[in-house]
Design a protein around this motif. Structure first.
Motif, short mmCIF file in Angstrom:
data_model
loop_
_atom_site.label_atom_id
_atom_site.label_comp_id
_atom_site.label_asym_id
_atom_site.label_seq_id
_atom_site.Cartn_x
_atom_site.Cartn_y
_atom_site.Cartn_z
N TYR B 282 0.85 -1.19 0.00
CA TYR B 282 0.00 0.00 0.00
C TYR B 282 0.88 1.24 0.00
O TYR B 282 2.00 1.22 0.51
N ASN B 283 0.35 2.33 -0.55
CA ASN B 283 1.03 3.62 -0.44
C ASN B 283 0.04 4.64 0.13
O ASN B 283 -1.10 4.29 0.46
N ASP B 285 -1.64 7.06 -1.18
CA ASP B 285 -2.89 7.22 -1.94
C ASP B 285 -3.87 6.10 -1.62
O ASP B 285 -5.06 6.33 -1.43
N ARG B 286 -3.36 4.88 -1.59
CA ARG B 286 -4.24 3.73 -1.37
C ARG B 286 -4.87 3.78 0.02
O ARG B 286 -6.03 3.45 0.20
N ARG B 288 -5.38 6.49 1.85
CA ARG B 288 -6.36 7.59 1.90
C ARG B 288 -7.62 7.23 1.13
O ARG B 288 -8.73 7.48 1.59
N ASN B 289 -7.45 6.64 -0.05
CA ASN B 289 -8.63 6.26 -0.84
C ASN B 289 -9.51 5.27 -0.08
O ASN B 289 -10.74 5.30 -0.19
N SER B 290 -8.87 4.37 0.68
CA SER B 290 -9.64 3.39 1.46
C SER B 290 -10.53 4.11 2.47
O SER B 290 -11.70 3.75 2.66
#
Lengths: 338, 376
Positions: B282-283, B285-286, B288-290
């Motif tokens: 995960y990074n 962005d991933r 936060r998007n979650s």
């Protein structure tokens, strides 16, 4: 990984097919996508099917420009239109590229308003891929035609720049090492087509990085004679719509013929695989999209009637264009002919 | 780590089906206790049983061969620690439809992961096989519901429970029925009717009905049901189960929801996010998007999301989106927190009115393919 802003509200089948396309892309790639549009509607659509939330974010905006709306008026009055917001996100560096299936005029204008033209480029061009025959094994089954509507009339320099931009794009995206470039004209001779086309012919012959194959007539468009075909917007758009129309007419005629006679019905049944291939080839909805070339930022314009697979493909094209550094490649090519 | 309380059910002789009237009443709720009930396969473990080859491999796997889902050991450890910090006695039970023969490997795995637990219940498939009870081999719904109720009756009757399952079998339905039975919304007769429509084996139905009858008192015990969307089942399919059930795509989403409930602290959340980054690629962005996905689906308040983002930002794991005006978001979050304080409740925020008949009818129509619940 590239981040692509997707205009969720643009297109005849928006937002349903756009959101589904993004959901499909999220399951098949690692591209980060930002859906721009009405967040409640977008989430309701996401909820209905499988998706990967880690690759999708949503930027809410309240307005959208309709397909039949006047693009100038739409952009002027709807500051919060999804297509404008997506373009602004790219301009601000919040996304690396945008994809829209919405109003073509609005897409071109939104790009023109928010993106910088590449140094030396006089006008941007809207490109489109089209199905064609192939002349040798491994040749891309899709050709590139530009401009198909960003301009109406062009001068010789602009047409030459289109040739250079199209060639650079085909080299990077279609992986054609030395794309063959043709100039759409009414005859193959150098002297045909009036002053602008004659002048453009001369200019296109000169740059060593262009593999210019001369004038291409209408009947050569769908052969593999040229990988990139250059035309001014008015002509390019007519040709593109003609190809699209022929596919639809062929399918309609075949269907009607089969209804009229049982002999035809049997014949059509036997040819069904071939007809289905023709239909698929001529179905622009499945191709994804093509770029508006000439800007520092990337905008991929998908067909207005794009279905989910086409949207997914358009997103992949956009990501590829970012990864392959299309804009710097074009800037370099333009600098070489200045 | 050894079990801390009740022994493994699988190690005990199977409970004889007692007479309906002879069932002892349930224990009085243990006020300062919280129970976390976990499914094992596809919820804790990344068990692969999609093919025969994968299934055959399972009994021969050692604990070190088992793979957990990213962030889940950190979540369980965090839940236990935070409960103790709140002076609440935590219980962790695992309930699996797998046979007890894989128990050793599971216990090894949990020990390797540093997960303390209070009991693991397996399904004694061998017993069913020996007795030629073929239907019982495949029947999970009645088995799991019966085990949950028996465990509640025989074990600690905590004041609060949180349930964790996945979208592979019938966890959403079983857990929701369990929660509503404890709350008194599903009577013994109603439960009996539903299980009959679902064609649950008669013995299993009788066991469940007896357990429902034996409940001495009813209360809203189940705070949340978390369903790990391992198969990426569209979350919309779970709408019918109400907001008590939270479909989650990863354990950061689960953790953020529990953080909002006050059951998990910043440290635990950071540990989960770190595990997702380190073990699952995960990074920022991933992550936060979650969180944003959970907000859009109505399971996480924007103010809670802002708090979580700040936790992740301080840990260098994620941060606000480029366009976010963090100051404005913080002001909004502070206002929302004030509002929430005035009307604070950590219990089930809404007791969902689940249309079980509709859900069960659809379920039965699909030939009891419990893998894809449709409760939209």
């Amino acid at each position: 990984m590239p981040r692509i802003a997707v205009d969720a509200m643009g297109g005849d089948l928006a937002p349903d097919e756009i959101v589904r396309g993004v959901a499909q892309a999220s399951l098949e790639s690692d591209i980060q996508m930002v859906l721009v549009g009405a967040s409640d509607r977008i989430q309701a659509l996401l909820d209905a099917g499988p998706y990967n939330p880690e690759l999708i974010s949503v930027r809410h905006c309240s307005a959208a420009i309709g397909m039949a709306e006047d693009p100038h008026e739409g952009l002027r009055t709807k500051k919060d239109a999804s297509i404008s917001v997506a373009a602004r996100m790219v301009a601000a560096g919040e996304a690396d590229a945008m994809v829209t299936a919405g109003n073509t005029g609005a897409a071109v204008l939104a790009a023109a308003k928010n993106f910088k033209l590449i140094r030396g480029v006089k006008k941007a061009a809207l490109a489109s891929v089209f199905p064609r025959q192939t002349e040798y094994p491994g040749q891309d089954a899709l050709g590139l035609l530009l401009d198909v509507g960003a301009t109406i009339r062009c001068d010789a320099i602009e047409l030459t720049q289109f040739a250079v931009m199209g060639s650079a794009y085909a080299r990077r995206v279609s992986k054609v090492a030395r794309p063959r470039v043709g100039l759409l004209n009414m005859g193959s001779e150098e002297s045909k087509g009036g002053d602008v086309l004659v002048e453009a012919y001369k200019r296109m012959k000169a740059p060593p990085q262009l593999d210019f194959v001369g004038n291409v007539e209408g009947n050569d468009v769908t052969t593999g004679k040229a990988d990139v075909i250059v035309a001014e917007g008015l002509l390019g758009n007519v040709v593109l719509k003609l190809i699209e129309g022929i596919g639809e007419v062929a399918t309609t005629v075949a269907t009607h013929a089969a209804q009229d006679s049982w002999r035809w019905r049997i014949g059509m049944a036997m040819l069904s695989t071939g007809i289905s291939r023709i239909r698929d080839l001529a179905d622009f909805r499945s191709y994804g999209g093509a770029p508006i070339l000439g800007f520092e930022s990337i905008c991929i314009k998908a067909h207005g009637r794009s279905t989910a697979p086409a949207v997914k493909n358009a997103i992949k094209v956009a990501a590829k264009a970012v990864r392959d550094r299309i804009s710097p490649e074009i800037a370099e090519a333009i600098a070489e002919i200045r | 780590m050894p079990p801390t309380a009740a022994p493994d059910r699988a190690a005990m002789p199977p409970a004889a089906a007692p007479d309906r009237a002879a069932m002892p009443p349930a224990a009085a709720p243990e006020r300062a206790a919280i129970t976390f009930r976990w499914d094992l396969d596809k919820t804790y473990l990344r068990t692969q049983f999609e093919s025969l080859r994968q299934m055959v491999k399972i009994p021969f796997e050692a604990g070190s061969d088992k793979v957990h889902l990213p962030g889940v050991p950190q979540l369980i450890r965090g839940l236990r620690r935070c409960a103790k910090d709140r002076a609440e006695r935590p219980y962790v039970f695992f309930l699996s439809a797998s046979p007890p023969q894989i128990g050793n490997a599971i216990r090894q795995k949990l020990e390797l992961d540093g997960v303390e637990y209070d009991g693991i219940m397996f399904k004694d498939q061998l017993r069913h096989l020996v007795r030629g009870r073929w239907r019982s081999l495949r029947e999970h719904l009645g088995y799991k519901l019966g085990e949950l109720l028996d465990s509640r009756r025989a074990g600690p009757a905590a004041r609060r429970e949180v349930l964790f399952g996945d979208d592979w079998e019938s966890d959403p339905l079983i857990y929701s029925m369990y929660a509503d039975i404890l709350a008194g919304r599903l009577t013994a007769d109603a439960t009996d009717g539903l299980l009959r429509v679902l064609e649950v084996e008669r013995g299993a139905i009788a066991r469940v009905v007896r357990a429902v009858d034996a409940l001495a008192q009813h209360s809203e015990v189940v705070l949340r049901i978390y369903i790990n969307l391992e198969r990426r089942t569209p979350p919309g399919r779970f709408h019918g189960f109400g907001s008590r059930l939270v479909p989650a795509f990863n354990y950061l989403q689960t953790g953020a929801s529990l953080h909002q409930l006050g059951l998990l602290d910043d440290t635990a959340l950071r540990a989960i996010a770190s595990a997702l980054v380190a073990d699952a690629g995960y990074n920022g962005d991933r992550l936060r998007n979650s969180l944003d996905d959970l907000v859009r689906r109505g399971h996480l308040r924007p103010s809670s999301r802002t708090r979580v983002i700040r936790v992740l930002q301080r840990a260098g794991l994620s941060g606000p989106a480029p366009h976010e005006a963090m100051v404005r978001a913080r002001l909004a979050a502070a206002f929302e927190r004030l509002q929430a304080r005035w009307s604070r409740s950590v219990g089930p925020v809404d007791a969902p009115a689940i249309d079980y008949e509709k859900i069960v009818r659809e379920w039965a129509d699909r030939g009891a393919d419990a893998s894809s619940p449709s409760a939209s």
